[in-house]
Motif scaffolding. Structure first.
Motif: not given
Length: 416
Positions: A237-239, A268-272, A276-283, A292-294
């Motif tokens: 469950d990605l959320a 599921v990498s692209e979907k996650l 996730l990326s915006g939420r981590l960026s906020e922190k 792949t991640v980059c």
């Protein structure tokens, strides 16, 4: 200083003998009195901690380490509450684990007893001073503490409050003794005090733990650094995964059970990353990723080989894409520190495989690694997280601070 250490050892031995005879009620009385003393001396403790904090800032101490060092009224209250919680726990001392009658009539039992004198060498967390005292005291052990220079003022204030509370309660103040010098040679001398100290527990970074393990002639219980991983399975469950990752990485960065490395199934990498990326960026979390991640996260930087095995204690997260559950398990077992690992999955079979095959003290399914903690596990405070496999593993509560002895009842038997 070695003579003074030996005197401390002798006093600790005497205190341990006294503690071993205390009733549960007497031990609980001392714990509750110590907790009240911490609350009563909050202003003194905070003033001492501010001296340590100011010294740390002047030395350019990293924010993650400053967070470990920092005390607040709430954190002191939590220390006092921890002592009350330990008082409420069942006392393991005196528990008879077995009792069997042999054919010759001997009745042989195994009984839980204190370790004796525990030595603890630790770094920038002043709360360890109270936690270590509480658990050692309830388990009938005297403790000799050697904290880091970063927290010397804080540790002295906490230890002084506890010792006075014990003495005022008619209990031995030498149940807890703090080495009040910051000389590292003294720490090395402490490691060689077999004959006075029964077991030594290092609690801190990889360098401290390695030094104690390599130099101690006293038996060591190795507590570990935490290169903790979260693996997001293709059925996750990605959320839920995003919530868990954010908590494990950012709820508190300067702790050994924080997530330092993220593994994501390629399906599921692209979907996650969209979640996730915006939420981590906020922190303000820096992502160090594979190719792949980059490609999926523009702000990510390329990870080096050293990143996969690193405990950052910072707003940094390594991230790797894997092709399978098996690859994730192999990567974790190669780079982890045997502390805490988690899988996010909706597959029962994958969860069971992860639980069975990952080599760590604590392995989670669909939960944050931040729960590896004595209080969260119901042990009260903890003495540390043991990542070794002998004597104790995982959060070390009261039972981990005891050993056993055999008790034998006869009626005149002699060996033929």
């Amino acid at each position: 200083m070695m003579d003074e250490l030996k005197k401390m050892g002798e006093r600790a031995r005497e205190a341990a003998f006294f503690l071993g005879k205390l009733s549960v009620a007497e031990k609980n009385k001392g714990l509750l009195a110590a907790g009240e003393a911490l609350r009563r001396d909050t202003d003194k403790i905070l003033a001492a901690n501010e001296e340590d904090m100011e010294a740390g800032r002047k030395r350019g101490m990293h924010e993650g380490l400053l967070d470990r060092l920092r005390l607040t009224k709430d954190r002191i209250d939590a220390m006092a509450d921890g002592l009350s919680q330990v008082a409420a726990l069942d006392d393991p001392v005196g528990e008879v684990l077995s009792m069997k009658k042999r054919p010759n009539g001997l009745v042989i039992g195994e009984k839980r007893v204190p370790l004796g004198v525990v030595g603890i060498i630790y770094e920038s967390r002043p709360n360890v001073t109270a936690d270590a005292f509480g658990l050692c005291f309830k388990a009938g052990n005297a403790v000799i503490l050697k904290g880091g220079s970063d927290a010397i003022k804080s540790n002295m204030a906490i230890a002084a409050a506890i010792r006075k509370a014990l003495l005022d309660s008619g209990l031995p103040g030498d149940a807890v003794q703090l080495v009040e010098t910051t000389d590292r040679e003294v720490a090395k001398a402490l490691m060689r005090m077999n004959g006075y100290i029964d077991v030594l527990i290092p609690r801190g970074g990889a360098g401290l733990i390695r030094t104690v393990v390599e130099n101690s002639t006293v038996p060591v219980i190795e507590t570990g650094t935490g290169n903790c991983h979260i693996f997001v399975d293709e059925s996750a469950d990605l959320a839920m995964a995003a919530d868990i990752i954010l908590n494990a990485k950012t709820q508190r960065i300067g702790v050994c059970n924080a997530c330092e490395s993220l593994l994501i199934h390629k399906n599921v990498s692209e979907k996650l990353w969209k979640v996730l990326s915006g939420r981590l960026s906020e922190k303000h979390v820096e992502i160090r990723g594979d190719e792949t991640v980059c490609a999926l996260v523009p702000e990510a930087v390329k990870a080096s080989s050293e990143d996969w095995g690193k405990e950052y204690l910072d707003y940094i997260l390594s991230a790797k894409t894997v092709d399978s559950l098996e690859e994730a398990i192999a990567h974790i077992n190669r780079y982890n520190t045997k502390h805490s690992e988690a899988i996010i999955t909706e597959s029962y079979a994958n969860a069971q495989k992860f639980l069975d095959e990952v080599d760590a003290a604590a392995v989670y399914v669909n939960a944050s690694t931040r729960f590896t903690d004595g209080f969260e596990f119901g042990f009260g405070a903890e003495i540390g997280i043991s990542t070794q496999k002998l004597h104790a593993r995982g959060p070390m509560g009261l039972k981990a601070l005891t050993t056993t002895k055999y008790i034998i009842y006869g009626n005149g038997q002699v060996r033929p």
